[in-house]
Scaffold this motif. Structure first.
Motif: not given
Length: 248
Positions: A65-69, A79-81, A113-115
């Protein structure tokens, strides 16, 4: 000779402006117009309810997954995990790197989760027997990651959260996954080399600052100062700084 050098500099400047500065500026204006949380304390870090309950999903699974920092950094980067679940496991495992304290974290947040309040997007996933066979390899790559001590994290050009996930993906080429072009730091090679070659293509990178990638899930990418432009031919798309993938 001087005329040739002058023309080359002009064309390179136009190339950089058109493929890097222009899309980044446009995306920056759009992102800024929407606003962002000014403090991590006020941001939403809760589950986005993307993943089912682990008990309802018996298959082994590996997902990225990835979400904007947070704040203005979201103009440039995500940001990825990575998330794994053994067959019949009752919980998901989330692995990532953060910029405070001990960098490598396990289950610091909900798996989906949201980032900084930003919705996560699924980069890719595999499940079933294939995932079950690769989960030990993923965990071994996490354990081997060389930048796990306090002070090892560097937001730019790396090693950062995207360096961590990209390293795991390179050490597990069977996943056939690549991070989005907005994953600044993904091209920082954790082993200190400038060149890597595998079944997933070739990569040349000078400390994540300059380089290129060709082949495999990354397609063709050019990296300048951590900003990436390129073409994805496996899943047709144009890759642009700020915007990321534009296509299928």
């Amino acid at each position: 000779m001087l005329k040739f050098l002058g023309n080359s500099t002009k064309y390179l400047s136009l190339f950089f402006a058109f493929l890097f500065l222009l899309p980044l500026s446009v995306h920056g204006a759009v992102f800024w117009s929407k606003g962002w949380e000014t403090s991590w304390r006020n941001a939403d870090w809760s589950s986005a309810a993307i993943l089912p309950n682990a008990n309802e999903s018996p298959e082994a699974t590996i997902s990225v997954y990835a979400a904007r920092t947070g704040r203005w950094k979201g103009i440039f980067a995500v940001h990825s995990w990575i998330v794994v679940k053994d067959r019949d496991a009752r919980s998901w495992e989330r692995y990532e790197v953060v910029g405070w304290g001990a960098p490598i974290r396990k289950n610091a947040y909900a798996a989906d989760a949201r980032w900084y309040g930003n919705e996560p997007m699924l980069v890719g996933t595999i499940s079933g027997d294939e995932a079950e066979a690769l989960i030990p390899k993923v965990r071994a790559a996490v354990a081997r990651y060389p930048y796990g001590a306090r002070g090892d994290y560097s937001i730019w050009p790396g090693p950062n959260s995207n360096t961590f996930v990209a390293t795991i993906l390179r050490e597990t080429p069977e996943l056939n996954l690549s991070l989005p072009p907005t994953a600044v730091g993904k091209d920082y090679l954790a082993d200190g080399s400038w060149f890597t070659a595998s079944e997933n293509g070739l990569k040349f990178s000078v400390k994540g600052l300059f380089g290129f990638s060709i082949g495999g899930p990354e397609g063709l990418e050019v990296n300048i100062l951590g900003l990436v432009a390129g073409i994805d031919w496996q899943h047709p798309a144009l890759k642009l700084p700020g915007f990321g993938r534009l296509g299928v």
